[in-house]
Write an enzyme that holds these catalytic residues in place. Sequence first.
Site, short mmCIF file in Angstrom:
data_model
loop_
_atom_site.label_atom_id
_atom_site.label_comp_id
_atom_site.label_asym_id
_atom_site.label_seq_id
_atom_site.Cartn_x
_atom_site.Cartn_y
_atom_site.Cartn_z
CG HIS A 259 -2.04 -1.04 1.06
ND1 HIS A 259 -1.96 -2.28 1.64
CD2 HIS A 259 -3.21 -1.01 0.38
CE1 HIS A 259 -3.05 -2.97 1.34
NE2 HIS A 259 -3.82 -2.23 0.57
CG ASN A 260 4.10 0.89 -2.40
OD1 ASN A 260 3.46 1.10 -3.43
ND2 ASN A 260 4.82 -0.20 -2.22
CG PHE A 261 3.91 7.53 -4.53
CD1 PHE A 261 2.83 8.39 -4.41
CD2 PHE A 261 4.80 7.74 -5.57
CE1 PHE A 261 2.64 9.44 -5.32
CE2 PHE A 261 4.63 8.78 -6.47
CZ PHE A 261 3.54 9.63 -6.34
CG HIS A 299 -7.31 4.26 -2.80
ND1 HIS A 299 -6.25 4.40 -3.66
CD2 HIS A 299 -7.32 2.96 -2.42
CE1 HIS A 299 -5.65 3.24 -3.79
NE2 HIS A 299 -6.27 2.35 -3.05
CG ASP A 300 -4.96 2.18 -0.02
OD1 ASP A 300 -5.85 2.04 0.84
OD2 ASP A 300 -4.78 1.37 -0.95
CG ASP A 409 -8.39 -0.44 -4.06
OD1 ASP A 409 -7.16 -0.27 -4.08
OD2 ASP A 409 -9.06 -0.60 -3.01
CD GLN A 460 -3.72 -13.11 -6.76
OE1 GLN A 460 -4.08 -13.11 -5.58
NE2 GLN A 460 -3.78 -12.03 -7.48
P1 5GP Z 1 -6.94 -1.68 -0.60
O1 5GP Z 1 -6.48 -2.20 0.71
O2 5GP Z 1 -5.86 -1.69 -1.62
O3 5GP Z 1 -7.63 -0.35 -0.56
O4 5GP Z 1 -8.12 -2.68 -1.04
C1 5GP Z 1 -7.94 -3.75 -1.82
C2 5GP Z 1 -7.81 -5.04 -1.03
O5 5GP Z 1 -8.21 -6.08 -1.90
C3 5GP Z 1 -6.39 -5.36 -0.62
O6 5GP Z 1 -6.03 -4.89 0.62
C4 5GP Z 1 -6.38 -6.86 -0.67
O7 5GP Z 1 -6.88 -7.40 0.54
C5 5GP Z 1 -7.37 -7.18 -1.76
N1 5GP Z 1 -6.67 -7.41 -3.03
C6 5GP Z 1 -6.40 -6.49 -4.00
N2 5GP Z 1 -5.77 -7.07 -5.03
C7 5GP Z 1 -5.64 -8.38 -4.70
C8 5GP Z 1 -5.08 -9.51 -5.36
O8 5GP Z 1 -4.55 -9.44 -6.48
N3 5GP Z 1 -5.12 -10.70 -4.70
C9 5GP Z 1 -5.70 -10.84 -3.49
N4 5GP Z 1 -5.70 -12.05 -2.92
N5 5GP Z 1 -6.24 -9.80 -2.84
C10 5GP Z 1 -6.22 -8.59 -3.44
MN MN Z 2 -5.82 0.33 -2.48
#
Ligand code: 5GP
Ligand code: MN
Length: 539
Positions: A259-261, A299-300, A409, A460
Site C-alpha cells: 500500500h505504497n505510492f 484512497h490509501d 483498486d 489468486q
Molecule cells: P486496498 O487495501 O488496496 O484499498 O483494497 C484492496 C484489497 O483487496 C487489498 O487490501 C487486498 O486485501 C485485496 N486485493 C487487491 N488485489 C488483490 C489480489 O490481487 N489478490 C488478493 N488475494 N487480494 C487482493
Molecule cells: Mn488500495
Amino acid sequence: MATKIIYFTVNGRPEQAEFPVDCSAQDVKDLFRSAAEAGPHDILKLYNPKGNIINISLSLEPNSPDCCYKLEVVAADCNSEPLGAELAGALGYDLSSLEKSSLLVCGLRLQGLEKNILMEAGETPAAVYEMKKQVESFQEKLESVEHLSWLGLFKDLSEGSHKPSPFYHKRTLHKTRAECEHVREKFLQMSSLEMSEEVRQYLKTPTFDNWQWEDAEIMVLLQVMYTDLDFIVSFNIEPEVLQQFLFEVYRRYNNIPFHNFKHCFCVTQMMYGLIWLTDLKSKMDAVDLLVMLTSALCHDLDHTGYNNAYQINARTDLALRYNDISPLENHHCAVAFEILEKTESNIFRNLSMDQYKRIREGIIKCILATDMTRHNEVLNQFKSILPTFDLTNKDHRDVLMMVLIKVSDISNEARPMEVAEPWLDCLLQEFYNQSDKEKLEGLPITPFMDRDKVTKPSSQTGFIRFVLLPLFIELANLFPCLEQHLIDPVRKALDYYTEMEKALEREKQNRAQSDSAVKSPQSAALPEAGPEASEPEPQ
Ligand code: 5GP
Ligand code: MN
C-alpha cells in the site's frame, strides 16, 4: 534475415551490436557510434582482444561475449573542427538536438583551445572564459536531468524494472525529510519539461508498466493526467499548487510493500485509463471526473500495512478514533483533506463553495467505498441499477463512481503478467507481515494472510473467481469494450494461477509419496493410506 552479433565493451560497459549482413558499412559505423554515444566528429577506435586496432566494417569477425572487442571514443582534434559554429549551436540552448556526450566533447575541445591560447598569449581571453563558463553550467544542467531521457525520444519503454531509490536500504515506515526532498527536487526539475506523445498515449492504457518509472517520474505522470483531463484549465489549478499537492500525497504514502505510492499510482492510472477507454470524459461532468481521479490518488494515504481486521483486533488508535467503522478508509480520507486544508496544496482552492462541497462529498463516498467488507453491498447496488442505468441520475452516477474506484483498486491482475506478478509478491509480503504480527501478539490470525496456509496461486484463484471477475463482469456489461481490456487479461491470469496451483499440488503429492517411500517402502505403494491424504486443503 541473416545477422551478425558483435560483442564489445565501451568505457568498461558490455554492449552488443546486431546488424544485417547486407547493411551498408556506414550503418555499421553509425551503430557503433551510437553505442558509444559519440558525437558526429568523434573518432572511434575498435581494438581486438590482442590489442590491435581493427576496422569498423561489415567484415568484422563475429566474436563471443568472453572474447569481446574494445571500443574507444576519441574527441576529434580541435583544430580540425569549426569550433565556434559548433559551440554557438550548442549554446543556443537547443535542448532537443543536444546530447550530453557531445557537450562533454565541447568542453574537452574548449580546454584544448584554452591551452593553446594560454601558451601563445599568456592569458585566457574573456570570450573563451565566458564560453567555458556557459558550457560548464549547461553541462551541470544536463547532468542534473540526465534521467530525463524519457521525456524526449530516448526512453526505451521495453527497459526493465527501475533501480530502487537510493534510500531503499535505510527506509523507515514514514518517509524521511531527506528522502522526500530528494524526490521533490527531481520532480520539480522535470515537471516543466514536455512529455512525449507516445508516453501520453501509453499512460491511457491498462497495459502501462509502473515498474519502469521512479517516484519523481511518477509524479510527473500524475501531473500529466490532471493536465490531459483539462482539470488545470477547468478548475483554474495553479501548477505550483498541483505540484505541492502531488508532493504531499507522495510524502504521506509510507514505505511498505504493497500500500505504497506506486500502488496509489497504479490505482489512479487505471482510473485514468478507464475514463479514456469508456469515453467518460465526454459523458460525465468534469467535477465527477476530478472526484474520481483525486479519490484514487488519495484512497490509501498513510496506510501502515495492517488491515482493518488488525486495527480492530489490536484496538489501535485508528480503530478507537473511528469506532471500528472502516478505520483505515476513514483515515485515508481524513489525511486527504488535511492536505487539501493547506492553501498551498489545495488544488480546489479556486472552486466555488458549492463545487467544493460536491467534491468533498464525492471523495468521501469513493474512498469509503474501497473498504472490501462493503464489496457485496456496492456490487449489489450496482447490479440493481444496471437494467435502467442512466448517467443523468445522480444516484446512478455515485454508484458507478464507487464501482470504478473499486475496480481500479483491485485491478492488478488486469495488467500484463510481468507487471501484475510482482504486485502479488508485494501483497503477500504485506499479508505475511501482518499474520506474523498477529501470531506474535496473540491476536486472531487473518486466514488469507497466513504464510503457513497461503501461496501465490491459492491466494489468486479464489480472489479472481469470487471477487474480481463478478465485479469486472458487471462493469463490462455497462461498457462492453472493457471485456477485451480487463476481463480477457484477468481470465488469462486465472488460467495461469490455476495451472500453478495444480503443479504445486502435484509436487506436494510427489514429495509425500517419496517421503513415505523412504520411511516405509511398503506403504509407498498405497498413497491413499499416507498421512497427507487426510490433511485439510489450504483455503
Ligand atoms: P486496498 O487495501 O488496496 O484499498 O483494497 C484492496 C484489497 O483487496 C487489498 O487490501 C487486498 O486485501 C485485496 N486485493 C487487491 N488485489 C488483490 C489480489 O490481487 N489478490 C488478493 N488475494 N487480494 C487482493
Ligand atoms: Mn488500495
